[in-house]
Design a protein around this motif. Structure first.
Motif, PDB file in Angstrom:
ATOM      1  N   GLN A 178       0.850  -1.185   0.000  1.00 13.58           N
ATOM      2  CA  GLN A 178       0.000   0.000   0.000  1.00 13.58           C
ATOM      3  C   GLN A 178       0.897   1.251   0.000  1.00 13.58           C
ATOM      4  N   ARG A 179       0.740   2.090  -1.004  1.00 18.38           N
ATOM      5  CA  ARG A 179       1.531   3.322  -1.014  1.00 18.38           C
ATOM      6  C   ARG A 179       1.201   4.177   0.201  1.00 18.38           C
ATOM      7  N   MET A 180      -0.074   4.290   0.447  1.00 18.51           N
ATOM      8  CA  MET A 180      -0.532   5.003   1.634  1.00 18.51           C
ATOM      9  C   MET A 180      -1.960   4.578   1.931  1.00 18.51           C
ATOM     10  N   PHE A 181      -2.336   4.738   3.176  1.00 17.68           N
ATOM     11  CA  PHE A 181      -3.711   4.436   3.570  1.00 17.68           C
ATOM     12  C   PHE A 181      -4.542   5.707   3.428  1.00 17.68           C
ATOM     13  N   GLY A 182      -5.815   5.520   3.069  1.00 15.42           N
ATOM     14  CA  GLY A 182      -6.665   6.688   2.860  1.00 15.42           C
ATOM     15  C   GLY A 182      -8.124   6.389   3.115  1.00 15.42           C
ATOM     16  N   GLU A 183      -8.972   7.187   2.554  1.00 14.55           N
ATOM     17  CA  GLU A 183     -10.415   7.115   2.789  1.00 14.55           C
ATOM     18  C   GLU A 183     -10.994   5.762   2.383  1.00 14.55           C
ATOM     19  N   GLU A 184     -10.429   5.177   1.318  1.00 19.25           N
ATOM     20  CA  GLU A 184     -10.941   3.879   0.864  1.00 19.25           C
ATOM     21  C   GLU A 184     -10.822   2.826   1.970  1.00 19.25           C
ATOM     22  N   HIS A 185      -9.697   2.805   2.663  1.00 25.24           N
ATOM     23  CA  HIS A 185      -9.499   1.829   3.734  1.00 25.24           C
ATOM     24  C   HIS A 185     -10.433   2.097   4.909  1.00 25.24           C
ATOM     25  N   ILE A 186     -10.662   3.364   5.206  1.00 28.46           N
ATOM     26  CA  ILE A 186     -11.586   3.719   6.282  1.00 28.46           C
ATOM     27  C   ILE A 186     -12.997   3.251   5.950  1.00 28.46           C
ATOM     28  N   GLU A 187     -13.401   3.447   4.707  1.00 28.95           N
ATOM     29  CA  GLU A 187     -14.747   3.036   4.300  1.00 28.95           C
ATOM     30  C   GLU A 187     -14.908   1.523   4.358  1.00 28.95           C
ATOM     31  N   ARG A 188     -13.854   0.811   4.003  1.00 33.98           N
ATOM     32  CA  ARG A 188     -13.928  -0.648   4.063  1.00 33.98           C
ATOM     33  C   ARG A 188     -14.082  -1.131   5.505  1.00 33.98           C
ATOM     34  N   LEU A 189     -13.386  -0.482   6.427  1.00 35.48           N
ATOM     35  CA  LEU A 189     -13.540  -0.832   7.842  1.00 35.48           C
ATOM     36  C   LEU A 189     -14.963  -0.562   8.316  1.00 35.48           C
ATOM     37  N   LYS A 190     -15.521   0.573   7.879  1.00 35.65           N
ATOM     38  CA  LYS A 190     -16.895   0.910   8.265  1.00 35.65           C
ATOM     39  C   LYS A 190     -17.876  -0.131   7.752  1.00 35.65           C
ATOM     40  N   GLY A 191     -17.588  -0.717   6.592  1.00 34.08           N
ATOM     41  CA  GLY A 191     -18.487  -1.711   6.024  1.00 34.08           C
ATOM     42  C   GLY A 191     -18.555  -2.996   6.828  1.00 34.08           C
ATOM     43  N   PHE A 192     -17.557  -3.223   7.669  1.00 37.15           N
ATOM     44  CA  PHE A 192     -17.546  -4.439   8.486  1.00 37.15           C
ATOM     45  C   PHE A 192     -17.390  -4.093   9.963  1.00 37.15           C
ATOM     46  N   GLU A 193     -17.984  -2.982  10.362  1.00 33.08           N
ATOM     47  CA  GLU A 193     -17.848  -2.558  11.755  1.00 33.08           C
ATOM     48  C   GLU A 193     -18.588  -3.504  12.687  1.00 33.08           C
ATOM     49  N   ALA A 194     -18.104  -3.627  13.889  1.00 38.59           N
ATOM     50  CA  ALA A 194     -18.678  -4.545  14.876  1.00 38.59           C
ATOM     51  C   ALA A 194     -20.117  -4.166  15.194  1.00 38.59           C
ATOM     52  N   SER A 212     -19.809 -17.076  12.978  1.00 34.86           N
ATOM     53  CA  SER A 212     -19.355 -18.413  12.626  1.00 34.86           C
ATOM     54  C   SER A 212     -20.382 -19.428  13.122  1.00 34.86           C
ATOM     55  N   ALA A 213     -20.115 -20.697  12.833  1.00 34.39           N
ATOM     56  CA  ALA A 213     -21.057 -21.742  13.217  1.00 34.39           C
ATOM     57  C   ALA A 213     -21.215 -21.835  14.733  1.00 34.39           C
ATOM     58  N   ASP A 214     -20.208 -21.395  15.466  1.00 40.79           N
ATOM     59  CA  ASP A 214     -20.296 -21.460  16.923  1.00 40.79           C
ATOM     60  C   ASP A 214     -20.997 -20.250  17.526  1.00 40.79           C
ATOM     61  N   GLY A 215     -21.539 -19.370  16.683  1.00 37.20           N
ATOM     62  CA  GLY A 215     -22.296 -18.228  17.175  1.00 37.20           C
ATOM     63  C   GLY A 215     -21.469 -17.032  17.575  1.00 37.20           C
ATOM     64  N   ILE A 216     -20.170 -17.069  17.359  1.00 38.35           N
ATOM     65  CA  ILE A 216     -19.301 -15.940  17.696  1.00 38.35           C
ATOM     66  C   ILE A 216     -19.294 -14.940  16.549  1.00 38.35           C
ATOM     67  N   GLU A 217     -19.534 -13.680  16.868  1.00 37.38           N
ATOM     68  CA  GLU A 217     -19.570 -12.621  15.859  1.00 37.38           C
ATOM     69  C   GLU A 217     -18.300 -11.778  15.949  1.00 37.38           C
ATOM     70  N   VAL A 218     -17.809 -11.338  14.794  1.00 34.80           N
ATOM     71  CA  VAL A 218     -16.623 -10.491  14.770  1.00 34.80           C
ATOM     72  C   VAL A 218     -16.868  -9.287  13.867  1.00 34.80           C
ATOM     73  N   GLY A 219     -16.173  -8.222  14.162  1.00 33.05           N
ATOM     74  CA  GLY A 219     -16.247  -7.001  13.358  1.00 33.05           C
ATOM     75  C   GLY A 219     -15.158  -6.054  13.808  1.00 33.05           C
ATOM     76  N   TRP A 220     -14.999  -4.955  13.091  1.00 37.31           N
ATOM     77  CA  TRP A 220     -13.935  -3.994  13.411  1.00 37.31           C
ATOM     78  C   TRP A 220     -14.446  -2.877  14.306  1.00 37.31           C
TER      79      TRP A 220
END
Length: 390
Positions: free
Chosen positions: A20-36, A43-51
């Protein structure tokens, strides 16, 4: 924020993708898309994950200023676990069963009533759980370094590794490879076109007639992670039999000491393991006897000094995971909060570079002609009078 305050703990992963040359808005938006709490990736064991964004377990306010520091992207993975309390389930079950069987002539509940009581108790608990009262939340820090294209995951346990690898790939589209001792050896071998040498390697016979051909804790025959155990033993030997100062590839010197803790285990899986806690654990007679009987180090406490910077940490053998590393304080002239964060990222890179240079030095010997001389010297070191007396 995990990697920018206090001691740091991490496993290392290589990102299978372009630097990655640099981190920017695109990376922030991707994190928001998978926020906790939003994506509900379970997963099958019922554990949820997110950022999460790092300030606290409910923080999902990702911003450029907060989450991008000195060419690193910093965030956390939140793990939500739903665990119904077993003691409360038993209590609900007993109450329901008593009510159902109260009119039985025999006074004993039937099998059908037991099933009904069990189902009712579970339904009651699951209904209560909908408001989150039985949910446990835990955050693990994550740091993606653009300069090295590596991800640091703030744990030494492998418990949540599959989850972070999967969630990272879903978020950014790149797979992660664990930077274990074997993987690191292959990386170095690829640079020198000597991968065949690593392929053909097997555990060294440090104690002839005692050291087994296989290591009990490494189930995968293709793995070369036993090199991590040999690396720690090589450090131990050098500090006692050669010198505690090693000149590394960039012409700098690394001075080290085994300190605070030492964990050893029988590679045959027969005589168990032992953990020694002491200011200088490798100097104790019981530690010497353990390695003379064929045990290998699986975890050591280290104090490292390079470029006048001192680091204290625990190093795990097979994974090369770093535990509770204490980084140097920032220089006195670094006073602004942002500058201190930048300096912290630099110190973290310097620690990783120091560990890599030490491991590279070991690998050069292990897969070079020097090993023909080094291994016999280590064998003689292990066969001194202490062993014969034992």
């Amino acid at each position: 924020m995990g990697f920018f305050t206090g001691r740091v703990t991490f496993l290392r992963f290589h990102v299978n993708g372009p630097n990655q040359r640099m981190f920017g808005e695109e990376h922030i938006e991707r994190l928001k898309g998978f926020e906790a709490g939003r994506s509900r990736i379970a997963s099958a064991d019922g554990i949820e994950v997110g950022w999460t964004a790092g300030d606290h377990i409910l923080d999902t306010d990702f911003t450029l200023e907060k989450n991008i520091i000195n060419d690193t992207l910093h965030f956390e993975m939140r793990v939500d676990t739903e665990k119904l309390p077993a003691d409360l389930f038993r209590a609900y079950y007993a109450v329901e069963l008593k009510a159902l069987s109260s009119k039985n002539p025999s006074g004993m509940p039937s099998a059908k009533q037991k099933r009904e009581a069990r189902e009712t108790a579970r339904e009651r608990l699951e209904q209560e759980a909908k408001d989150g009262r039985y949910r446990k939340r835990k955050c693990v820090p994550v740091l993606w370094d653009a300069k090295s294209n590596e991800v640091l995951f703030g744990a030494t346990s492998l418990t949540h590794v599959d989850r972070v690898v999967s969630l990272f790939q879903q978020t950014f589209g790149y797979a992660l490879d664990a930077m274990s001792a074997g993987r690191r050896a292959y990386q170095l071998a690829e640079l020198h076109q000597t991968t065949r040498t690593v392929d053909d390697s097997s555990p060294s016979a440090f104690v002839p007639g005692v050291t087994p051909e296989d290591v009990a804790w490494i189930a995968d025959e293709s793995s070369r992670d036993f090199l991590g155990n040999e690396f720690l033993l090589w450090l131990w030997y050098n500090s006692e039999g050669e010198s505690d100062t090693v000149k590394v590839a960039d012409e700098s010197e690394v001075t080290y000491m085994i300190a605070r803790t030492l964990t050893l285990e029988c590679p045959r899986g027969q005589t168990g393991h032992e953990t020694i806690t002491h200011e200088g654990p490798s100097r104790l007679p019981e530690a010497k006897r353990a390695i003379q009987s064929g045990k290998l180090p699986r975890k050591v406490g280290l104090t490292l000094v390079r470029h006048d910077d001192q680091y204290e940490l625990t190093l795990h053998a097979e994974t090369l995971a770093v535990g509770s590393a204490k980084l140097p304080n920032p220089p006195e002239d670094v006073t602004s909060p942002r500058a201190r964060l930048d300096d912290r990222a630099t110190q973290l890179r310097d620690l990783i570079e120091t560990l890599d240079l030490l491991y590279n030095k070991f690998s050069e010997q292990r897969f070079g002609k020097q090993w023909q001389d080094t291994l016999p010297r280590m064998q003689r070191w292990l066969s001194r009078e202490e062993r014969r007396a034992a």
